[in-house]
Enzyme design. Structure first.
Site, PDB file in Angstrom:
ATOM      1  N   GLU A  17       0.844  -1.199   0.000  1.00  0.00           N
ATOM      2  CA  GLU A  17       0.000   0.000   0.000  1.00  0.00           C
ATOM      3  C   GLU A  17       0.879   1.250   0.000  1.00  0.00           C
ATOM      4  OE1 GLU A  17      -3.637  -0.214   1.889  1.00  0.00           O
ATOM      5  OE2 GLU A  17      -3.469   1.736   2.848  1.00  0.00           O
ATOM      6  N   ALA A  51      -6.061   9.308   2.891  1.00  0.00           N
ATOM      7  CA  ALA A  51      -6.149   8.582   4.169  1.00  0.00           C
ATOM      8  C   ALA A  51      -5.549   9.434   5.276  1.00  0.00           C
ATOM      9  CB  ALA A  51      -5.428   7.248   4.080  1.00  0.00           C
ATOM     10  N   HIS A  77      -7.641   3.704  -4.310  1.00  0.00           N
ATOM     11  CA  HIS A  77      -8.760   3.754  -3.364  1.00  0.00           C
ATOM     12  C   HIS A  77      -9.693   4.887  -3.781  1.00  0.00           C
ATOM     13  CE1 HIS A  77      -6.235   1.880   0.159  1.00  0.00           C
ATOM     14  NE2 HIS A  77      -6.087   1.220  -0.972  1.00  0.00           N
ATOM     15  N   ARG A 107     -15.532   4.119   2.769  1.00  0.00           N
ATOM     16  CA  ARG A 107     -16.309   5.306   3.107  1.00  0.00           C
ATOM     17  C   ARG A 107     -15.421   6.520   3.331  1.00  0.00           C
ATOM     18  NH1 ARG A 107     -18.887   5.831   8.883  1.00  0.00           N
ATOM     19  NH2 ARG A 107     -16.700   6.371   9.229  1.00  0.00           N
ATOM     20  N   ASP A 109     -13.174   8.869   6.331  1.00  0.00           N
ATOM     21  CA  ASP A 109     -13.585   9.492   7.597  1.00  0.00           C
ATOM     22  C   ASP A 109     -13.881  10.958   7.334  1.00  0.00           C
ATOM     23  OD1 ASP A 109     -13.477   7.252   9.376  1.00  0.00           O
ATOM     24  OD2 ASP A 109     -11.322   7.252   8.995  1.00  0.00           O
ATOM     25  N   ALA A 124     -19.792   2.481   2.415  1.00  0.00           N
ATOM     26  CA  ALA A 124     -18.973   1.929   1.330  1.00  0.00           C
ATOM     27  C   ALA A 124     -19.828   1.086   0.381  1.00  0.00           C
ATOM     28  CB  ALA A 124     -17.848   1.093   1.925  1.00  0.00           C
ATOM     29  N   HIS A 149     -14.827  -2.413  13.380  1.00  0.00           N
ATOM     30  CA  HIS A 149     -14.772  -0.967  13.115  1.00  0.00           C
ATOM     31  C   HIS A 149     -15.213  -0.198  14.362  1.00  0.00           C
ATOM     32  CE1 HIS A 149     -16.036   2.947  11.419  1.00  0.00           C
ATOM     33  NE2 HIS A 149     -15.011   2.742  10.614  1.00  0.00           N
ATOM     34  N   LYS A 165     -21.629  -5.626   2.208  1.00  0.00           N
ATOM     35  CA  LYS A 165     -20.764  -5.012   1.184  1.00  0.00           C
ATOM     36  C   LYS A 165     -20.483  -6.031   0.074  1.00  0.00           C
ATOM     37  CE  LYS A 165     -17.651  -2.961   4.183  1.00  0.00           C
ATOM     38  NZ  LYS A 165     -16.597  -2.017   4.612  1.00  0.00           N
ATOM     39  N   GLN A 212       5.137   6.342  15.484  1.00  0.00           N
ATOM     40  CA  GLN A 212       4.240   5.811  14.456  1.00  0.00           C
ATOM     41  C   GLN A 212       3.116   4.988  15.095  1.00  0.00           C
ATOM     42  OE1 GLN A 212       5.627   2.329  12.537  1.00  0.00           O
ATOM     43  NE2 GLN A 212       4.752   2.844  10.553  1.00  0.00           N
TER      44      GLN A 212
HETATM   45  P1  FAD Z   1     -18.374   1.370   5.849  1.00  0.00           P
HETATM   46  O1  FAD Z   1     -18.312   0.013   5.261  1.00  0.00           O
HETATM   47  O2  FAD Z   1     -19.379   2.296   5.310  1.00  0.00           O
HETATM   48  O3  FAD Z   1     -18.533   1.204   7.416  1.00  0.00           O
HETATM   49  C1  FAD Z   1     -18.485   2.327   8.302  1.00  0.00           C
HETATM   50  C2  FAD Z   1     -19.297   2.010   9.554  1.00  0.00           C
HETATM   51  O4  FAD Z   1     -20.687   1.903   9.204  1.00  0.00           O
HETATM   52  C3  FAD Z   1     -18.938   0.672  10.204  1.00  0.00           C
HETATM   53  O5  FAD Z   1     -19.119   0.791  11.585  1.00  0.00           O
HETATM   54  C4  FAD Z   1     -19.932  -0.299   9.605  1.00  0.00           C
HETATM   55  O6  FAD Z   1     -20.167  -1.423  10.435  1.00  0.00           O
HETATM   56  C5  FAD Z   1     -21.172   0.581   9.430  1.00  0.00           C
HETATM   57  N1  FAD Z   1     -21.948   0.215   8.250  1.00  0.00           N
HETATM   58  C6  FAD Z   1     -21.495  -0.287   7.082  1.00  0.00           C
HETATM   59  N2  FAD Z   1     -22.507  -0.469   6.222  1.00  0.00           N
HETATM   60  C7  FAD Z   1     -23.629  -0.053   6.866  1.00  0.00           C
HETATM   61  C8  FAD Z   1     -24.995   0.033   6.497  1.00  0.00           C
HETATM   62  N3  FAD Z   1     -25.403  -0.386   5.308  1.00  0.00           N
HETATM   63  N4  FAD Z   1     -25.868   0.537   7.402  1.00  0.00           N
HETATM   64  C9  FAD Z   1     -25.490   0.955   8.629  1.00  0.00           C
HETATM   65  N5  FAD Z   1     -24.180   0.869   9.023  1.00  0.00           N
HETATM   66  C10 FAD Z   1     -23.277   0.395   8.163  1.00  0.00           C
HETATM   67  N6  FAD Z   1      -9.724   5.987   4.432  1.00  0.00           N
HETATM   68  C11 FAD Z   1      -9.446   7.010   3.574  1.00  0.00           C
HETATM   69  O7  FAD Z   1      -9.851   8.143   3.819  1.00  0.00           O
HETATM   70  N7  FAD Z   1      -8.713   6.787   2.439  1.00  0.00           N
HETATM   71  C12 FAD Z   1      -8.223   5.573   2.114  1.00  0.00           C
HETATM   72  O8  FAD Z   1      -7.542   5.417   1.086  1.00  0.00           O
HETATM   73  C13 FAD Z   1      -8.504   4.473   2.987  1.00  0.00           C
HETATM   74  N8  FAD Z   1      -8.061   3.227   2.712  1.00  0.00           N
HETATM   75  C14 FAD Z   1      -8.386   2.193   3.548  1.00  0.00           C
HETATM   76  C15 FAD Z   1      -7.947   0.903   3.234  1.00  0.00           C
HETATM   77  C16 FAD Z   1      -8.253  -0.167   4.069  1.00  0.00           C
HETATM   78  C17 FAD Z   1      -7.794  -1.568   3.698  1.00  0.00           C
HETATM   79  C18 FAD Z   1      -9.002   0.052   5.258  1.00  0.00           C
HETATM   80  C19 FAD Z   1      -9.294  -1.093   6.174  1.00  0.00           C
HETATM   81  C20 FAD Z   1      -9.421   1.334   5.585  1.00  0.00           C
HETATM   82  C21 FAD Z   1      -9.131   2.409   4.742  1.00  0.00           C
HETATM   83  N9  FAD Z   1      -9.551   3.706   5.025  1.00  0.00           N
HETATM   84  C22 FAD Z   1      -9.263   4.740   4.168  1.00  0.00           C
HETATM   85  C23 FAD Z   1     -10.232   3.992   6.292  1.00  0.00           C
HETATM   86  C24 FAD Z   1     -11.771   3.916   6.168  1.00  0.00           C
HETATM   87  O9  FAD Z   1     -12.247   4.908   5.300  1.00  0.00           O
HETATM   88  C25 FAD Z   1     -12.341   4.093   7.560  1.00  0.00           C
HETATM   89  O10 FAD Z   1     -12.027   3.006   8.378  1.00  0.00           O
HETATM   90  C26 FAD Z   1     -13.847   4.415   7.637  1.00  0.00           C
HETATM   91  O11 FAD Z   1     -14.128   4.806   8.988  1.00  0.00           O
HETATM   92  C27 FAD Z   1     -14.768   3.261   7.306  1.00  0.00           C
HETATM   93  O12 FAD Z   1     -14.683   2.924   5.995  1.00  0.00           O
HETATM   94  P2  FAD Z   1     -15.498   1.636   5.439  1.00  0.00           P
HETATM   95  O13 FAD Z   1     -15.277   1.590   3.999  1.00  0.00           O
HETATM   96  O14 FAD Z   1     -15.206   0.443   6.220  1.00  0.00           O
HETATM   97  O15 FAD Z   1     -16.983   2.137   5.730  1.00  0.00           O
END
Ligand code: FAD
Length: 290
Positions: A17, A51, A77, A107, A109, A124, A149, A165, A212
């Site tokens: 990554e 990120a 991403h 999604r 943050d 997401a 999460h 998802k 870190q």
């Molecule tokens: P979601 O899947 O939307 O989940 C977010 C929260 O909502 C979780 O608690 C989940 O349980 C809940 N949820 C999910 N679906 C639903 C639904 N349908 N209804 C109600 N609740 C729901 N962030 C960045 O800004 N840029 C990046 O490039 C980036 N890369 C990442 C790469 C990896 C491998 C990982 C693990 C994380 C990355 N992140 C990045 C961080 C990520 O954006 C955050 O962790 C964010 O808080 C959640 O993203 P998610 O896609 O899991 O969201």
């Protein structure tokens, strides 16, 4: 070139990554780092999108450079919070025109002052759907959380949303970093019990400094095992950051080896745009390709 299709022969793989370099001037050093890491023959190179809330752009351009100049399979991403639903189709077209076939839909943050994601892109899973509506041949990955999460109220709820998802069209998942391998295998088992056996790639962070660790723990809220933290602190007191790096490399190598020995298909590593530590970890884990 679709990531799940590349994982075919049972050989454990390494994927990497990167984050986009800060500016044009940083690009040559970045490409040199990627060149050094090419010894690992990475299955793919992921490129983050803002990120950590830094607002950085350049994800697609960086992915394109890695694809064209280094011949890598890339996975930019995309986030809900940095996207407008109406712009997704154009971005997907741009990706396809650069030969990109894989994308990670997360999604993101919310930056300060932004209370929620744009209408129509709350989760997401919404982004996965939009990307597939724009081009159903694109391979879409999503994020998974072995340590759950932080916004989820329970492990079960978190796994259920991950399953949703996949149901929305995700083809594979990449996990958040974690330090306890049992959490990853537990998550994979829980998914399988729900009938979901798609590829879930575990992520390992080789720790390079105490600073870190503290930064990351505040950003992603992954718990760090007490014994590991104590070992890092002791190492720091006795030998400074070099000793911390040594403990970090050893821990990551053991974790990587443990994952592949117990059946993980490969491991996603975070080099933080530097080559040395990840090369060291893969060497120690006995996974350096010939
Ligand atoms: P979601 O899947 O939307 O989940 C977010 C929260 O909502 C979780 O608690 C989940 O349980 C809940 N949820 C999910 N679906 C639903 C639904 N349908 N209804 C109600 N609740 C729901 N962030 C960045 O800004 N840029 C990046 O490039 C980036 N890369 C990442 C790469 C990896 C491998 C990982 C693990 C994380 C990355 N992140 C990045 C961080 C990520 O954006 C955050 O962790 C964010 O808080 C959640 O993203 P998610 O896609 O899991 O969201």
């Amino acid at each position: 070139m679709l990531i799940p299709d590349l994982v075919g022969n049972g050989e454990p793989f390494i994927s990497l990554e990167f984050f986009p370099p800060r500016n044009e001037e940083a690009m040559p050093v970045f490409l040199d780092t990627v060149q050094r890491l090419s010894r690992l023959k990475p299955l793919f190179a992921a490129v983050t999108s803002g990120a950590g809330g830094d607002g950085a752009t350049g994800t697609l351009q960086t992915a394109q450079d890695l694809c064209e100049k280094q011949g890598l399979t890339v996975m930019p991403h995309m986030t809900c919070v940095r996207n407008d639903p109406s712009s997704i189709a154009a971005q997907v077209r741009e990706m396809r025109s650069c030969g990109i076939r894989n994308v990670l839909a997360v999604r993101g943050d919310f930056p300060d002052g932004m209370a929620s994601a744009p209408e129509g892109l709350r989760h997401a899973s919404d982004l996965v759907q939009r990307v597939h509506e724009a081009d159903e041949s694109l391979c879409v990955g999503v994020a998974a959380y072995p340590d759950t999460h932080p916004e989820s109220s329970s492990v079960d709820q978190d796994i259920e949303y991950l399953r949703l998802k996949f149901e929305a069209g995700a083809d594979f998942a990449v996990t958040q970093l974690f330090f306890d391998n049992r959490k990853y295998f537990d998550m994979v088992e829980r998914l399988a019990a729900k009938g979901c056996t798609k590829l879930v790639i575990p992520s390992v962070l080789p720790i390079r400094s105490l600073g870190q660790v503290r930064r990351l723990m505040s950003l992603c809220s992954t718990p760090i095992p007490g014994k590991l933290l104590a070992a890092l602190e002791t190492a720091h007191a006795k030998g400074g950051e070099q000793a911390v790096r040594e403990v970090g490399a050893d821990y990551a190598a053991t974790q990587v080896r443990g994952l592949v020995d117990a059946g993980a298909p490969g491991v996603h590593l975070y080099p933080f745009n530097r080559a040395g530590l990840c090369l060291d970890v893969v060497e120690r884990a006995g996974l350096m390709p010939n």
